[in-house]
Design an enzyme around this catalytic site. Structure first.
Site, PDB file in Angstrom:
ATOM      1  N   LYS A  35      -6.036  10.889  56.365  1.00  0.00           N
ATOM      2  CA  LYS A  35      -6.703  11.679  55.215  1.00  0.00           C
ATOM      3  C   LYS A  35      -6.153  12.972  55.091  1.00  0.00           C
ATOM      4  O   LYS A  35      -5.433  13.546  54.074  1.00  0.00           O
ATOM      5  CB  LYS A  35      -8.043  11.776  55.254  1.00  0.00           C
ATOM      6  CG  LYS A  35      -8.939  12.193  53.688  1.00  0.00           C
ATOM      7  CD  LYS A  35     -10.360  12.314  53.960  1.00  0.00           C
ATOM      8  CE  LYS A  35     -10.977  10.781  54.454  1.00  0.00           C
ATOM      9  NZ  LYS A  35     -12.444  10.881  54.004  1.00  0.00           N
ATOM     10  N   LYS A  51     -13.753  12.795  64.787  1.00  0.00           N
ATOM     11  CA  LYS A  51     -15.077  12.287  64.276  1.00  0.00           C
ATOM     12  C   LYS A  51     -16.031  12.123  65.396  1.00  0.00           C
ATOM     13  O   LYS A  51     -15.661  12.018  66.610  1.00  0.00           O
ATOM     14  CB  LYS A  51     -14.777  10.953  63.790  1.00  0.00           C
ATOM     15  CG  LYS A  51     -16.084  10.443  62.647  1.00  0.00           C
ATOM     16  CD  LYS A  51     -15.463  10.753  61.450  1.00  0.00           C
ATOM     17  CE  LYS A  51     -16.408  10.532  60.400  1.00  0.00           C
ATOM     18  NZ  LYS A  51     -16.190  10.746  58.954  1.00  0.00           N
ATOM     19  N   ASP A  89     -21.676  13.662  57.952  1.00  0.00           N
ATOM     20  CA  ASP A  89     -21.555  12.278  57.623  1.00  0.00           C
ATOM     21  C   ASP A  89     -22.736  11.538  57.490  1.00  0.00           C
ATOM     22  O   ASP A  89     -23.692  12.047  57.218  1.00  0.00           O
ATOM     23  CB  ASP A  89     -20.711  11.746  58.855  1.00  0.00           C
ATOM     24  CG  ASP A  89     -20.011  10.472  58.486  1.00  0.00           C
ATOM     25  OD1 ASP A  89     -18.765  10.270  57.665  1.00  0.00           O
ATOM     26  OD2 ASP A  89     -20.045   9.376  59.058  1.00  0.00           O
ATOM     27  N   GLY A 123     -22.939   1.544  44.158  1.00  0.00           N
ATOM     28  CA  GLY A 123     -23.332   2.510  45.137  1.00  0.00           C
ATOM     29  C   GLY A 123     -23.520   3.804  44.201  1.00  0.00           C
ATOM     30  O   GLY A 123     -22.627   4.571  43.894  1.00  0.00           O
ATOM     31  N   GLY A 155     -21.163   8.600  44.116  1.00  0.00           N
ATOM     32  CA  GLY A 155     -21.337   7.461  43.020  1.00  0.00           C
ATOM     33  C   GLY A 155     -22.210   8.117  41.986  1.00  0.00           C
ATOM     34  O   GLY A 155     -22.000   7.916  40.564  1.00  0.00           O
ATOM     35  N   GLY A 156     -23.417   8.626  42.011  1.00  0.00           N
ATOM     36  CA  GLY A 156     -24.284   9.352  40.956  1.00  0.00           C
ATOM     37  C   GLY A 156     -23.510  10.244  40.258  1.00  0.00           C
ATOM     38  O   GLY A 156     -23.525  10.144  39.063  1.00  0.00           O
ATOM     39  N   ARG A 171     -32.750   3.785  42.261  1.00  0.00           N
ATOM     40  CA  ARG A 171     -31.550   4.520  41.746  1.00  0.00           C
ATOM     41  C   ARG A 171     -31.224   3.591  40.691  1.00  0.00           C
ATOM     42  O   ARG A 171     -30.531   4.099  39.679  1.00  0.00           O
ATOM     43  CB  ARG A 171     -30.527   4.308  43.011  1.00  0.00           C
ATOM     44  CG  ARG A 171     -30.736   5.130  44.041  1.00  0.00           C
ATOM     45  CD  ARG A 171     -29.658   6.117  44.542  1.00  0.00           C
ATOM     46  NE  ARG A 171     -29.806   7.233  45.076  1.00  0.00           N
ATOM     47  CZ  ARG A 171     -29.622   7.871  46.380  1.00  0.00           C
ATOM     48  NH1 ARG A 171     -29.093   6.719  47.037  1.00  0.00           N
ATOM     49  NH2 ARG A 171     -29.812   9.016  46.599  1.00  0.00           N
ATOM     50  N   ALA A 173     -20.398   2.786  48.080  1.00  0.00           N
ATOM     51  CA  ALA A 173     -21.394   2.531  48.992  1.00  0.00           C
ATOM     52  C   ALA A 173     -21.007   2.437  50.475  1.00  0.00           C
ATOM     53  O   ALA A 173     -21.123   3.407  51.434  1.00  0.00           O
ATOM     54  CB  ALA A 173     -22.117   1.395  48.518  1.00  0.00           C
ATOM     55  N   ASN A 177     -15.344   4.892  52.538  1.00  0.00           N
ATOM     56  CA  ASN A 177     -14.558   4.862  53.660  1.00  0.00           C
ATOM     57  C   ASN A 177     -14.293   3.443  54.231  1.00  0.00           C
ATOM     58  O   ASN A 177     -15.278   2.558  53.962  1.00  0.00           O
ATOM     59  CB  ASN A 177     -14.928   5.660  54.826  1.00  0.00           C
ATOM     60  CG  ASN A 177     -14.826   7.280  54.712  1.00  0.00           C
ATOM     61  OD1 ASN A 177     -13.610   7.781  54.126  1.00  0.00           O
ATOM     62  ND2 ASN A 177     -15.677   7.873  54.758  1.00  0.00           N
TER      63      ASN A 177
HETATM   64  P1  NAI Z   1     -24.976   8.005  50.042  1.00  0.00           P
HETATM   65  O1  NAI Z   1     -25.673   7.227  51.016  1.00  0.00           O
HETATM   66  O2  NAI Z   1     -25.524   9.508  49.159  1.00  0.00           O
HETATM   67  O3  NAI Z   1     -25.012   6.736  48.960  1.00  0.00           O
HETATM   68  C1  NAI Z   1     -24.617   5.534  49.066  1.00  0.00           C
HETATM   69  C2  NAI Z   1     -25.376   4.566  48.159  1.00  0.00           C
HETATM   70  O4  NAI Z   1     -25.105   3.389  48.019  1.00  0.00           O
HETATM   71  C3  NAI Z   1     -26.865   4.571  48.294  1.00  0.00           C
HETATM   72  O5  NAI Z   1     -27.239   4.819  46.869  1.00  0.00           O
HETATM   73  C4  NAI Z   1     -27.031   3.280  48.623  1.00  0.00           C
HETATM   74  O6  NAI Z   1     -28.392   2.874  48.276  1.00  0.00           O
HETATM   75  C5  NAI Z   1     -26.116   2.582  48.048  1.00  0.00           C
HETATM   76  N1  NAI Z   1     -25.585   1.244  48.807  1.00  0.00           N
HETATM   77  C6  NAI Z   1     -25.773   0.976  50.044  1.00  0.00           C
HETATM   78  N2  NAI Z   1     -25.444  -0.400  50.268  1.00  0.00           N
HETATM   79  C7  NAI Z   1     -25.042  -1.001  49.067  1.00  0.00           C
HETATM   80  C8  NAI Z   1     -24.439  -2.218  48.812  1.00  0.00           C
HETATM   81  N3  NAI Z   1     -24.343  -3.098  49.370  1.00  0.00           N
HETATM   82  N4  NAI Z   1     -24.239  -2.356  47.340  1.00  0.00           N
HETATM   83  C9  NAI Z   1     -24.797  -1.398  46.472  1.00  0.00           C
HETATM   84  N5  NAI Z   1     -24.928  -0.256  46.648  1.00  0.00           N
HETATM   85  C10 NAI Z   1     -25.350   0.104  48.155  1.00  0.00           C
HETATM   86  O7  NAI Z   1     -23.503   8.391  50.256  1.00  0.00           O
HETATM   87  P2  NAI Z   1     -22.322   9.158  49.568  1.00  0.00           P
HETATM   88  O8  NAI Z   1     -22.338  10.170  50.214  1.00  0.00           O
HETATM   89  O9  NAI Z   1     -22.518   8.864  48.158  1.00  0.00           O
HETATM   90  O10 NAI Z   1     -20.934   8.329  50.241  1.00  0.00           O
HETATM   91  C11 NAI Z   1     -20.574   7.006  49.714  1.00  0.00           C
HETATM   92  C12 NAI Z   1     -19.445   6.515  50.281  1.00  0.00           C
HETATM   93  O11 NAI Z   1     -18.313   7.482  50.142  1.00  0.00           O
HETATM   94  C13 NAI Z   1     -19.537   6.159  51.840  1.00  0.00           C
HETATM   95  O12 NAI Z   1     -18.717   5.032  52.161  1.00  0.00           O
HETATM   96  C14 NAI Z   1     -19.118   7.619  52.597  1.00  0.00           C
HETATM   97  O13 NAI Z   1     -18.485   7.324  53.786  1.00  0.00           O
HETATM   98  C15 NAI Z   1     -17.879   8.014  51.503  1.00  0.00           C
HETATM   99  N6  NAI Z   1     -17.374   9.200  51.586  1.00  0.00           N
HETATM  100  C16 NAI Z   1     -18.470  10.267  51.077  1.00  0.00           C
HETATM  101  C17 NAI Z   1     -18.139  11.597  51.084  1.00  0.00           C
HETATM  102  C18 NAI Z   1     -18.719  12.752  50.457  1.00  0.00           C
HETATM  103  O14 NAI Z   1     -18.490  13.750  50.460  1.00  0.00           O
HETATM  104  N7  NAI Z   1     -20.231  12.422  50.518  1.00  0.00           N
HETATM  105  C19 NAI Z   1     -16.483  12.138  51.318  1.00  0.00           C
HETATM  106  C20 NAI Z   1     -15.775  10.826  51.604  1.00  0.00           C
HETATM  107  C21 NAI Z   1     -16.015   9.483  51.704  1.00  0.00           C
END
Ligand code: NAI
Length: 349
Positions: free
Chosen positions: A69, A81, A120, A185, A190-191, A213, A242, A265
């Site tokens: 990355k 990590k 993370d 997600g 995603g939001g 959600r 997600a 990721n």
């Molecule tokens: P988060 O935990 O805030 O959101 C994840 C969402 O996915 C939750 O609403 C959860 O209920 C939902 N979810 C879980 N399993 C699911 C499934 N099987 N089907 C549908 N929805 C599902 O996490 P965040 O921060 O939004 O990160 C999302 C992804 O992006 C992760 O893989 C994270 O590693 C990656 N990421 C996040 C970054 C960040 O700045 N937050 C940066 C780079 C990557």
């Protein structure tokens, strides 16, 4: 023990440090994959694993992804990590959490800057404030504590640039009002992405395992589908935001999208899945490139002292990087994942 030995000999990273918290038996692993472009940095995952080898494997794999990355967006850090491998599934709260994080911070500090921590899975900006009590090698503290705060909104901005790039490549236009985007997600990234897509007049479909959600999405007027149906729902662009491993031998044949561009990721279960997508003619934006907005937000604002305008220019660069990877993959007859890895590994020397 054999599994651990196999793991260690199969990894091409530089260093692994292990610390055991005496009070709880919690093992902490810091994996430094590469310092070729600078000192290592990356998130700290707090999670229970079945075995220490599972925790270490996760840390090693995620550290390597961080190297790719940083190299992809030419950011002056190496991949690292950390994993805080909890002895039980319960996530600690209150004083117990605070004590564990301070212990972890002292472990990070003992490495003298070889690795800097960031949030993370199961660790937040508020946790970084606590870690900062015992180490100065930490990114993304809260804004109140002088840090850059939550990375999710800018990760979403970077993903939006990536979505526009794949649309320009596949459909000849990045006008999102012509497109349907399914976001899997609707959490932190995603939001925010859903809001940005709605602002751009895209037709948005949302999926999440969390019913609350989904309800909030419906209140915004977003069409929702059940989490289990998300991957096989017809759309122009699928945006996995997600969990990892969603693109695999079982799911890829059922996909009904033209492009994939999302934040999660490790979206590909195995490297062969990149070729499966290519044979199906689905344009895939490599995850470690399109989701680099988070590191740009943390490192750019806190370390390189970018202004908001400079950060926006770098975030837009994610779209350009994705577009040139799509072009290169087609020119060379390889998957986009292979093309992106080739570019990053050449920079890692
Ligand atoms: P988060 O935990 O805030 O959101 C994840 C969402 O996915 C939750 O609403 C959860 O209920 C939902 N979810 C879980 N399993 C699911 C499934 N099987 N089907 C549908 N929805 C599902 O996490 P965040 O921060 O939004 O990160 C999302 C992804 O992006 C992760 O893989 C994270 O590693 C990656 N990421 C996040 C970054 C960040 O700045 N937050 C940066 C780079 C990557």
């Amino acid at each position: 023990m054999e599994a651990l030995e196999d793991l260690l000999s199969s990894w091409d990273g530089e260093a692994i440090a292990v610390h055991r918290d005496r009070a709880t038996g919690t093992l902490m692993f810091i994996c430094v994959h590469s310092t070729r472009l600078g000192p290592a940095a990356g998130g700290t995952r707090m999670k229970h694993y079945a075995t220490p080898a599972d925790a270490l494997r996760d840390g090693m794999r995620l550290a390597e992804a961080m190297s790719l990355k940083f190299a992809s967006v030419q950011f002056p850090h190496g991949g690292g990590k950390a994993v805080i491998a909890l002895p039980a599934p319960e996530i600690p709260h209150g004083d117990a959490r605070r004590r564990l994080l301070r212990e972890y911070g002292a472990f990070v500090q003992s490495l003298g800057g070889l690795y800097s921590a960031a949030p993370d899975m199961n660790t937040s900006a508020a946790d970084m404030d606590v870690i900062a009590e015992t180490t100065r090698y930490v990114f993304c503290k809260t804004e109140r504590a002088g840090g850059a705060g939550d990375t999710a909104p800018d990760t979403a901005v970077g993903v939006l640039h990536g979505i526009r790039a794949v649309c320009r490549y596949v459909f000849g236009s990045d006008d999102l009002s012509l497109r349907t985007v399914l976001v899997q997600g609707a959490g932190g990234v995603g939001g925010h992405l859903i809001e940005l897509l709605m602002d751009a007049d895209a037709t948005v479909i949302g999926a999440d395992v969390d019913p609350k959600r989904l309800e909030s999405l419906r209140e915004l007027g977003v069409r929702t589908v059940a989490a289990d149906d998300a991957l096989a729902t017809e759309c122009d662009v699928l945006s996995p935001c997600a969990v990892g491993g969603v693109l695999n031998a079982n799911t890829i044949p059922a996909l009904r999208c033209r492009a994939i561009a999302g934040a999660a990721n490790n979206q590909l279960d195995t490297p062969a899945d990149a070729d499966r997508l290519r044979s199906r003619g689905i344009a895939y934006a490599p995850d470690f490139v399109i989701n680099a907005g988070g590191i740009m937000h943390g490192g750019g604002l806190e370390e390189l002292h970018w202004t908001r305008e400079e950060l926006d220019v770098h975030l837009a660069g994610i779209g350009e990087a994705v577009y040139s990877i799509l072009e290169r993959a087609e020119r060379e007859g390889i998957s986009t994942d292979a093309a992106a890895r080739g570019i990053a590994l050449a920079r890692l020397g």
